[in-house]
Write a protein that holds these residues in place. Structure first.
Motif, short mmCIF file in Angstrom:
data_model
loop_
_atom_site.label_atom_id
_atom_site.label_comp_id
_atom_site.label_asym_id
_atom_site.label_seq_id
_atom_site.Cartn_x
_atom_site.Cartn_y
_atom_site.Cartn_z
N ARG A 15 2.51 9.94 36.18
CA ARG A 15 2.46 10.65 37.46
C ARG A 15 1.50 11.82 37.37
N PHE A 16 1.51 12.50 36.25
CA PHE A 16 0.65 13.67 36.10
C PHE A 16 -0.82 13.27 36.10
N ARG A 17 -1.14 12.19 35.39
CA ARG A 17 -2.52 11.71 35.39
C ARG A 17 -2.95 11.34 36.81
N GLY A 34 15.43 28.67 34.39
CA GLY A 34 15.74 29.01 35.77
C GLY A 34 14.52 29.00 36.66
N SER A 35 13.44 29.61 36.20
CA SER A 35 12.22 29.64 37.03
C SER A 35 11.65 28.23 37.18
N ALA A 36 11.78 27.38 36.16
CA ALA A 36 11.29 26.01 36.27
C ALA A 36 12.09 25.24 37.31
N ARG A 37 13.40 25.38 37.27
CA ARG A 37 14.22 24.65 38.24
C ARG A 37 14.01 25.17 39.66
N TYR A 38 13.81 26.45 39.79
CA TYR A 38 13.52 27.00 41.12
C TYR A 38 12.23 26.40 41.67
N LEU A 39 11.19 26.33 40.85
CA LEU A 39 9.91 25.82 41.31
C LEU A 39 9.99 24.34 41.66
N GLN A 40 10.79 23.58 40.91
CA GLN A 40 10.98 22.18 41.30
C GLN A 40 11.64 22.10 42.66
N ARG A 41 12.64 22.94 42.91
CA ARG A 41 13.33 22.94 44.20
C ARG A 41 12.37 23.30 45.35
N GLN A 42 11.30 24.03 45.05
CA GLN A 42 10.34 24.40 46.09
C GLN A 42 9.35 23.29 46.41
N GLY A 43 9.44 22.19 45.68
CA GLY A 43 8.62 21.03 46.02
C GLY A 43 7.35 20.84 45.22
N PHE A 44 7.12 21.67 44.19
CA PHE A 44 5.93 21.47 43.37
C PHE A 44 6.05 20.15 42.61
N GLN A 45 4.90 19.54 42.35
CA GLN A 45 4.89 18.20 41.76
C GLN A 45 4.78 18.21 40.24
N ALA A 46 4.41 19.33 39.66
CA ALA A 46 4.27 19.46 38.21
C ALA A 46 4.31 20.94 37.87
#
Length: 276
Positions: A15-17, A34-46
């Motif tokens: 997916r990343f490629r 925590g910051s990683a999970r927050y950013l995933q919740r915001q819809g970032f793809q990677a």
């Protein structure tokens, strides 16, 4: 969250490629779970790690985190979300190209989808490694990835503008050499003008370019995409913003015994709900 299995890791890497094939995406840099999970919740793809953010979370300056501690951090961050993770892997953690290859091999085992190798030396008197040496180190990383069979992207970083040597011609020379040495993605942190960005994109040819946006800029994402950039990372900016909030909240207490700095604090209930 269960640790990702081999099929999951392979899927993330694919997916990343694919994200680099067209368009332009934002690659934010969390510094903890925590910051990683927050950013995933915001819809970032990677996501991408930040060596600075990691170091500050341990009470260290950037560059002072050991290889083993970095590998532990990468495992933690890979397991924090279901998103592909790009590793900020410093200079490759080795005195020699052979040492870099060993360190890169260990990094691949953490499940990262990409890793970057920079050419900064850490020596204030000569902040960039000689080009031949930098190329050898990047080539060692490329060979380690190829031997592993892992579908992991290699990011070649020319640190000129980031370490106080803002020589665009030398930056372009280095990026061209890193592409020839096997870098999949090219990155010159610190460039900021349209002219600089266009020059880097031109040198990259068909290879994706990463642009660092570490602070306010007149360029919007659509402007950056129009210049040919494929991905935008934030480096340590989000971690610095979080530290800025902490500093602004505590300074009034220390200086005046005033608690007004807590007004912008996030709701505890909202944070609890976010991580349920």
């Amino acid at each position: 969250m269960l640790p990702p299995d081999a099929d999951d890791i392979q899927s993330r890497r694919a997916r990343f490629r694919q994200l680099h094939a067209r368009g332009c995406f934002v690659l934010p840099n969390p510094w903890d779970v925590g910051s990683a999970r927050y950013l995933q919740r915001q819809g970032f793809q990677a996501l991408a790690t930040t060596s600075a953010g990691c170091a500050w979370s341990e009470g260290r300056p950037d560059g002072a985190v050991s290889l083993q501690a970095t590998l532990e951090h990468l495992r933690l961050m890979v397991g924090a979300t279901t998103l592909p993770l790009n590793a900020d892997f410093g200079d490759g953690f080795g005195d020699t190209p052979a040492d870099v290859a060993v360190a890169v091999t260990a990094a691949l085992e953490t499940g990262v989808a990409a890793l970057s190798i920079e050419d900064a030396s850490g020596d204030p008197g000569a902040p960039l490694r000689p080009l031949d040496e930098a190329v050898q180190r990047l080539r060692a990383a490329r060979e380690a990835i190829d031997r592993s069979g892992a579908d992991v992207l290699l990011v070649g970083r020319a640190e000129n503008f980031f370490v106080g040597v803002p020589d665009l011609d030398d930056t372009l020379l280095r990026l061209r050499a890193y592409a020839q040495a096997g870098a999949d993605v090219l990155y010159a942190p610190g460039i900021s003008t349209r002219e600089q960005i266009r020059a880097v994109v031109a040198v990259a040819g068909s290879k994706p370019v990463n642009l660092l946006v570490g602070g306010p800029t007149p360029l919007r994402l659509q402007d950056i995409a129009a210049l040919g950039v494929r991905r935008v990372s934030l480096g340590g900016a989000l971690a610095r913003a979080a530290w800025g909030g902490l500093i602004q909240a505590t300074q009034p207490i220390v200086q005046d015994g005033c608690f007004d700095g807590l007004q912008q604090a996030a709701s505890g209930a909202a944070l609890n709900a976010l991580f349920q």
